[in-house]
Design an enzyme around this catalytic site. Structure first.
Site, short mmCIF file in Angstrom:
data_model
loop_
_atom_site.label_atom_id
_atom_site.label_comp_id
_atom_site.label_asym_id
_atom_site.label_seq_id
_atom_site.Cartn_x
_atom_site.Cartn_y
_atom_site.Cartn_z
N TYR B 101 0.82 -1.21 0.00
CA TYR B 101 0.00 0.00 0.00
C TYR B 101 0.86 1.26 0.00
O TYR B 101 0.53 2.24 -0.66
CB TYR B 101 -0.94 0.01 1.20
N GLU B 198 1.92 -30.20 11.85
CA GLU B 198 1.58 -29.45 10.63
C GLU B 198 0.46 -28.44 10.89
O GLU B 198 0.54 -27.30 10.46
CB GLU B 198 1.16 -30.42 9.52
N ASP B 250 0.94 -34.53 8.05
CA ASP B 250 0.03 -35.51 7.45
C ASP B 250 0.80 -36.44 6.52
O ASP B 250 1.81 -36.05 5.94
CB ASP B 250 -1.07 -34.80 6.65
#
Lengths: 638, 368
Positions: B101, B198, B250
């Site tokens: 910005y 995770e 996972d």
């Protein structure tokens, strides 16, 4: 009368069988064999001539303009055509369409038949022509008769006569003209200024959607591209547009030609024999006089091979004649003549391409609300090129012409298709020209897809064909005594025989011709692009620098701008090359001075020998690339 | 001048020197300026045996205002460099979005107007380029991203002097890992080891079970792809505080990828591996073989998607993943085409993961 009799007979019959079969009378029918007049047939099947709901006005414009152009070209008259299309009664969808030309006109005694009777035409010869062979104008007359109570107004002046005026309608049931009024026009009421000419004015009932309206505009604009020697004045309720004459050169008119023997059938052969009736010509003589590429020896050979006895030509029966036809189908003849065709030609097409008219609809706000106004705009391209091929497609001599107009005022890609000088506006997707453009790579222009996409990244096109990013107009004109149209609508051309091959070689030829110029154009555009980018981005760069360090902003900005210009013009190229070697070269050139700067795990231990930003790259000793990861698993510790 | 101020000065000087060089090239030498920036990506990522992590190679790219494509890029880099200098001079702090910005504007005249950045990705790239150019990580520019890593356990942090005790008795919440790492210090670590998982959902489950108290562990998650602050926290705990680090993700190619991000680094951040990678971390699970070893019920297994398969095949080709064990695991996945989330253990009861699976794995590895 007949039908009444039939009914009586039927009634008698049913009365006898009624008690047994009980068949209601109305289920019994009998087929009546009637002859339908040509006019009735065409009105009932108007789609055959392209006159369907939406397209009535479009087709009318087409037919009238094409008739006028043909009528002028036949005598090498530079055409002046006035076409007007105005609403007469918007509530009832009534339009007044009128067209005036300076062509050869029609002799007064032929006018009613020529205007109203279907399948009456001066065009039934083997010849390259526009028009739908005696249907177009008749269609307008018949529709006007069918849908309105207005007569068709016709003014005609042929060279031998003074001007005549007619009020005409069509007797659709019999294909005969009805002449309501006919008079010799006095000088002060004359509508036709020149030596000859023709004017027709009809009232038609039709709807006109914006899409069709645009098609009419396109049709007229494109017609003017291939007929730059014609003055076309087009007037509507929204304004008047004049397409000026841009050359006095007219193409040579097409000539009538003898049929090629490969196209012979029983009908053409019998017609040829009929032509020589009572002249005591032998069959051999008739063959060599009625077909091209048929020498006397060849004709003799064919008659011999057919095993026909010598007798007067009109004595042969069909069983004998069919043998001649069959032999001709299996005999090799020289390719047909092409000199009777009338291509547009390089000079005329180039004039058309370099002054391409298009009709612009401007919205004008006046006191009484907003209104559309028509104006003509001329596009001037930066370059044009022309190429053509003469070939034979399905035994018909065919000329393929192709033109390219590039850059300048041309905003984007567009394909123009013409067949016998008529613009084709519908079904572009299925036209052979589309395939040709897809299949000829733009690398023939010596430019790459990447370059084009980079230069014209702002072009919005739905196509992924690179050529469509270019500001280019491609023109194809096919002329032949028989155009291989794809459908009855005659709006797209099929890829028949070698036509596509010739079109492709024509386009490749053009791509090569313009290659150097387009490359130059692209380079210029790229340079402009670059200069614009410099102009826009230098202030950002300069302010980033001058905010960070003390520097003479003006001097920096000027020096940068001058350098940028030099760079674009090529003066600076060698210097930039020196400082921009690829990394491999650099390694070889300066293997020393490589400081190893390693940051430690805390992330703040970067030590730099000097603040040379160019060599601040952190470099590790990567002697080995052998991949190995030690992963703790059960067997590491147990 | 404090140490921090000195460092400030050092960084802004680097930026000023870049500007000086560019100005010199234009005004004095009269040549096109050019920035030489290390190339980032697979083809310039090198495995270092010595460091046991991915590092950046020697390839570089030249960014100078010499082509239509590079003129804007060059301007973007300088504008971003100047913005970073300003941020430092003003002693302010900003997120990467904030930098976007702060430098937003339009380029060109009315006819050819464009945005200076086509999106935040562009300005993120520019920040990365300045990191590479100055060899200073962006956290030291005071440019950070939104925190997303979470930590829980017997560890006390100091953020700008405020002490934060992450050993929250209620077991009900975790602490966000601050991204303004310049202000971050680890004050005290009482744990025996660090466990990285995770996802935050799995972390919550483990925390709630009392795992932290039972095993005296620090729980940590990057909530998916870990940000730099999380990776640095893991590294610091392992190397500075000498705590063993174990990782659970996972059993799918993405999870494995995330686990390896901590252990060997990544291609896109290979230039910063020295600060981010923990080579001693142990990736313990969830292995593809665990699906079958723990006999995860069929309903709790997921079918591999084509993207999973592509990713696994890609991983197999990476020269730094040629270790027999990974090959075996990836081959198992490619053969069975099944994947599994850590959450699948909930099928065996909500406490199974924390009470059985994790302790088993940790025992096997000798961590507990």
């Amino acid at each position: 009368m007949t039908s009444k009799v039939t009914t009586e007979v039927l009634e008698k019959g049913t009365r006898q069988t009624k008690t047994i079969l009980e068949i209601p009378q109305k289920h019994k029918s009998k087929i009546n064999y009637n002859r339908k007049a040509e006019s009735e047939f065409f009105v009932d099947n108007s789609a055959l001539a392209g006159f369907t709901g939406e397209r009535i006005l479009y087709m009318s414009v087409r037919e009238l303009i094409e008739n006028s152009l043909d009528s002028c070209e036949i005598n090498h008259i530079l055409p002046v055509i006035h076409l007007s299309l105005k609403p007469l009664d918007p509530l009832n969808d009534l339009w007044t369409i009128s067209c005036k030309d300076n062509g050869i006109g029609i002799p007064s005694e032929k006018v009613p038949v020529a205007v109203c009777s279907f399948l009456t035409s001066g065009k039934y010869v083997e010849k390259q022509q526009r028009g739908l062979f005696g249907v177009g104008l008749k269609m307008i007359a018949a529709f006007s008769t069918k849908d309105t109570d207005h007569p068709l107004k016709v003014w005609s002046k042929s060279e031998e006569e003074s001007e005549f005026y007619f009020d005409l309608r069509t007797d659709i049931g019999t294909n005969k003209p009805i002449t309501l009024f006919k008079k010799n026009v006095k000088n002060n009421e004359s509508q036709i200024e020149g030596n000859s000419g023709f004017k027709v004015q009809a009232i038609l009932r039709a709807k006109l959607s914006p899409v069709t309206k645009n098609k009419i505009y396109d049709y007229i604009s494109q017609t003017s591209i291939v007929n730059p020697y014609a003055i076309i004045v087009f007037e509507t309720d929204e304004g008047k547009v004049t397409f000026k004459r841009r050359t006095d050169t007219m193409p040579y008119p097409s000539l009538e030609v003898l049929p090629h023997p490969s196209d012979m059938d029983l009908k053409t052969l019998k017609k040829a024999i009929l032509n020589f009736m009572n002249q005591k010509t032998t069959l051999q003589g008739i063959l060599s006089n009625s077909f091209q590429k048929m020498s006397n020896d060849k004709a003799k050979d064919i008659v011999n091979r057919a095993g026909l006895a010598a007798k007067p030509a009109d004595q042969y029966d069909e069983h004998e004649l069919i043998k001649v036809v069959n032999i001709c189908k299996h005999t090799k003849f020289q390719s047909p003549n092409t000199d009777h065709l009338s291509p547009i030609g390089e000079k005329i097409l180039t004039v058309g391409m370099t002054s391409e008219y298009s009709i612009i609809q401007n919205k004008v706000t006046t006191n009484s609300g907003s209104q559309t106004q028509l104006t003509a705009k001329i596009l001037k391209p930066a370059l044009t090129a022309y190429s053509s091929r003469i070939c034979v497609v399905n035994n018909r001599p065919t000329i393929v012409e192709c033109g390219i107009a590039y850059g300048g005022d041309i905003p984007s890609f567009k394909l123009y298709r013409f067949a016998n000088k008529i613009p084709l506006l519908y079904d572009e997707g299925s036209d052979v020209a589309r395939e040709v453009i897809s299949e000829v790579g733009i690398n023939k222009m010596g430019i790459s897809k990447k370059e084009v996409k980079e230069q014209f990244s702002n072009v919005e096109t739905r196509s992924d064909r690179t050529v469509e990013y270019l500001p280019i107009h491609i023109f194809f004109h096919i002329c032949s005594t028989k155009i291989p149209y794809k459908t009855a609508g005659k709006e797209s051309i099929a890829s028949e025989g070698d036509l596509k091959k010739y079109m492709k070689s024509c386009l490749s030829d053009l791509y090569r011709k313009v290659s150097a110029q387009i490359r130059r154009e692209l380079k210029t555009k790229e340079d402009e692009n670059k200069l614009r980018l410099y102009k826009h981005y230098i202030p950002f760069i300069v302010s980033a620098i001058s905010e960070s360090i003390k520097i003479d902003t003006k001097k920096l900005s000027n020096a940068f701008q001058i350098m940028a210009e030099k760079y674009v013009s090529g003066e600076l190229s060698n210097i930039t090359k020196q400082i921009l070697p690829n990394s491999d070269q650099k390694k070889r050139i300066e293997p020393v001075n490589k400081k190893i700067n390693l940051s430690n795990s805390n992330g703040n231990g970067i030590k730099l020998s000097k603040f040379d930003t160019r060599s601040n790259v952190s470099k590790q000793s990567n002697k080995t690339n052998s991949p190995k990861i030690n992963i703790s698993r059960k067997n590491t510790k147990k | 001048m404090t140490l921090k101020d000195k460092r400030h000065q050092e960084i802004t000087n680097k930026i000023r020197n870049i500007m000086k060089d560019v100005g010199n090239d234009i005004l004095v030498k009269g040549i096109m300026p050019s920035l030489e920036i290390p190339k980032v990506g697979y083809d310039n990522t090198v495995w270092s045996d010595e460091k046991r992590m991915l590092t950046i190679g020697e390839k570089t790219v030249q960014i100078g205002p010499n082509s239509s494509k590079k003129i804007p890029t060059f301007a973007q880099y300088l504008v971003m460099a100047n913005a970073i200098r300003k941020l430092l001079d003003e002693e302010m702090e900003s997120t990467i979005r904030g930098m976007y910005y702060a430098t937003l504007s339009t380029v060109g005249d009315e006819k050819n107007q464009q945005k200076f950045w086509s999106g935040q990705d562009d300005s993120d790239d520019a920040i990365k380029a300045i990191e590479l150019l100055t060899n200073v990580p962006r956290e030291e520019f005071a440019v950070t991203s939104k925190p997303k890593g979470m930590i829980s356990g017997p560890i006390t942090l100091s953020v700008g002097g405020d002490l934060i005790d992450c050993n929250l008795g209620s077991k009900a919440t975790s602490q966000l890992i601050p991204t303004n790492i310049r202000d971050l210090e680890i004050v005290k670590v009482k744990a025996d080891f660090v466990m990285v998982v995770e996802k935050d959902t799995v972390l919550n489950n483990i925390r709630k079970s009392g795992f932290i108290q039972k095993y005296n562990a620090i729980l940590l998650t990057g909530s998916g792809e870990p940000d730099r602050a999380t990776r640095m926290m893991v590294k610091m705990l392992n190397e500075k505080w000498k705590k063993p680090v174990v990782i659970f993700a996972d059993a799918d190619p993405w999870g494995l990828g995330i686990a390896l991000r901590y252990k060997i680094g990544s291609e896109s951040l290979s230039y910063d591996s020295d600060r981010l990678v923990t080579p001693n971390a142990m990736v313990l699970g969830m292995m593809f073989s665990d699906i079958y070893e723990y006999n995860i019920p069929k309903v709790a297994r997921l079918a591999a998607t084509p993207e999973d398969m592509n990713r696994a095949n890609d991983m197999k080709k990476k020269p730094w993943l040629q270790d027999k064990r990974w090959k075996k695991e990836l081959d198992l996945f490619l053969g069975r085409k099944e994947k599994c989330e850590l959450d699948a253990f909930f099928k065996y009861g909500f406490k199974y993961l924390a009470d059985t699976y994790l302790p088993n794995k940790l025992r096997e590895a000798g961590v507990i």
